[in-house]
Motif scaffolding. Sequence first.
Motif, mmCIF file in Angstrom:
data_model
loop_
_atom_site.group_PDB
_atom_site.id
_atom_site.type_symbol
_atom_site.label_atom_id
_atom_site.label_comp_id
_atom_site.label_asym_id
_atom_site.label_seq_id
_atom_site.Cartn_x
_atom_site.Cartn_y
_atom_site.Cartn_z
ATOM 1 N N PRO A 2 0.787 -1.230 0.000
ATOM 2 C CA PRO A 2 0.000 0.000 0.000
ATOM 3 C C PRO A 2 0.827 1.292 0.000
ATOM 4 O O PRO A 2 0.348 2.306 -0.485
ATOM 5 N N ASN A 3 2.034 1.269 0.516
ATOM 6 C CA ASN A 3 2.848 2.496 0.516
ATOM 7 C C ASN A 3 4.065 2.394 -0.406
ATOM 8 O O ASN A 3 4.986 3.184 -0.308
ATOM 9 N N ALA A 4 4.052 1.452 -1.325
ATOM 10 C CA ALA A 4 5.107 1.356 -2.341
ATOM 11 C C ALA A 4 4.749 2.270 -3.506
ATOM 12 O O ALA A 4 3.585 2.640 -3.684
ATOM 13 N N ALA A 5 5.755 2.635 -4.305
ATOM 14 C CA ALA A 5 5.519 3.470 -5.484
ATOM 15 C C ALA A 5 6.080 2.783 -6.720
ATOM 16 O O ALA A 5 7.225 2.334 -6.720
ATOM 17 N N VAL A 6 5.259 2.723 -7.760
ATOM 18 C CA VAL A 6 5.671 2.208 -9.065
ATOM 19 C C VAL A 6 5.265 3.287 -10.064
ATOM 20 O O VAL A 6 4.081 3.613 -10.187
ATOM 21 N N VAL A 7 6.259 3.831 -10.774
ATOM 22 C CA VAL A 7 6.046 5.039 -11.559
ATOM 23 C C VAL A 7 6.525 4.850 -12.994
ATOM 24 O O VAL A 7 7.628 4.361 -13.232
ATOM 25 N N GLY A 8 5.711 5.287 -13.958
ATOM 26 C CA GLY A 8 6.132 5.437 -15.338
ATOM 27 C C GLY A 8 6.284 4.147 -16.106
ATOM 28 O O GLY A 8 5.484 3.222 -15.998
ATOM 29 N N ASP A 9 7.362 4.079 -16.897
ATOM 30 C CA ASP A 9 7.602 3.007 -17.859
ATOM 31 C C ASP A 9 8.197 1.785 -17.158
ATOM 32 O O ASP A 9 9.400 1.523 -17.222
ATOM 33 N N VAL A 10 7.325 1.065 -16.461
ATOM 34 C CA VAL A 10 7.708 -0.124 -15.702
ATOM 35 C C VAL A 10 6.865 -1.283 -16.199
ATOM 36 O O VAL A 10 5.644 -1.173 -16.286
ATOM 37 N N ILE A 11 7.523 -2.390 -16.522
ATOM 38 C CA ILE A 11 6.831 -3.612 -16.912
ATOM 39 C C ILE A 11 7.257 -4.707 -15.942
ATOM 40 O O ILE A 11 8.457 -4.962 -15.774
ATOM 41 N N HIS B 84 13.210 3.151 -19.067
ATOM 42 C CA HIS B 84 12.327 2.042 -18.724
ATOM 43 C C HIS B 84 12.963 1.084 -17.724
ATOM 44 O O HIS B 84 14.191 0.994 -17.616
ATOM 45 N N ILE B 85 12.077 0.390 -17.022
ATOM 46 C CA ILE B 85 12.469 -0.650 -16.080
ATOM 47 C C ILE B 85 11.648 -1.879 -16.422
ATOM 48 O O ILE B 85 10.429 -1.803 -16.563
ATOM 49 N N LYS B 86 12.334 -3.010 -16.556
ATOM 50 C CA LYS B 86 11.645 -4.267 -16.868
ATOM 51 C C LYS B 86 12.030 -5.301 -15.829
ATOM 52 O O LYS B 86 13.218 -5.517 -15.570
ATOM 53 N N LEU B 87 11.030 -5.919 -15.228
ATOM 54 C CA LEU B 87 11.230 -6.990 -14.263
ATOM 55 C C LEU B 87 10.637 -8.261 -14.837
ATOM 56 O O LEU B 87 9.511 -8.250 -15.355
ATOM 57 N N GLY B 88 11.363 -9.357 -14.744
ATOM 58 C CA GLY B 88 10.870 -10.651 -15.204
ATOM 59 C C GLY B 88 9.844 -11.221 -14.240
ATOM 60 O O GLY B 88 9.211 -10.486 -13.478
ATOM 61 N N ASN B 89 9.716 -12.520 -14.219
ATOM 62 C CA ASN B 89 8.785 -13.200 -13.317
ATOM 63 C C ASN B 89 9.437 -13.467 -11.964
ATOM 64 O O ASN B 89 10.643 -13.684 -11.876
ATOM 65 N N ARG B 90 8.614 -13.431 -10.924
ATOM 66 C CA ARG B 90 9.044 -13.735 -9.551
ATOM 67 C C ARG B 90 10.215 -12.852 -9.092
ATOM 68 O O ARG B 90 11.166 -13.335 -8.495
ATOM 69 N N VAL B 91 10.099 -11.559 -9.348
ATOM 70 C CA VAL B 91 11.063 -10.592 -8.824
ATOM 71 C C VAL B 91 10.451 -9.982 -7.570
ATOM 72 O O VAL B 91 9.295 -9.551 -7.587
#
Length: 176
Positions: free
Chosen positions: A22-31, A50-57
């Motif tokens: 609830p208090n995390a931030a995810v901003v912009g070009d993130v997949i 950009h930021i790209k995260l795979g599976n189970r990160v």
Amino acid sequence: MAFIIPCLDKSPRFGSNCFIAPNAAVVGDVIMGDECSVWFNAVVRGDVNHIKLGNRVNVQDGAVIHCTYQKNATEIGNNVSIGHNAIVHGCTIEDDVLIGMGAIVMDRCIIKSNSIVAAGAIVLEGTVVESGSIYAGIPAKKVKDISTDSIHGEIERIAKNYTKYSSWFSEYNAAK
């Protein structure tokens, strides 16, 4: 509610079963891939690249993932754990990696698969962390070779645990 914020007409995109605290931030070009988690007070800021995260990160409490304007995106593979209060900036992290608590990984670093960056380590700009090794210290240096099976087992265990922990907070699932 989590801070999920668009920037410059780009909004974060999430795979299935992602947990954003609830208090995390995810901003912009993130997949984000499937079964990712961004924990309390963590920031994933894709405003300048950009930021790209795979599976189970899993991006643990207080960690910051960022990138460099017009130069270095941040790409993170599958089964990666970013420890509490770590900073990951403008770099590439391959599959099956553990970034320890409070570690800093700087621009243009490549963290190869099946490796560990120890807690508190500072991986200087442009460093390549070898597969099957542990890097520690300031600046981070290779301190140990470990078997791929040993390292993969520990990294896989942590990634699976964080997938389990995030299921406890299903009412905050980002995919809703």
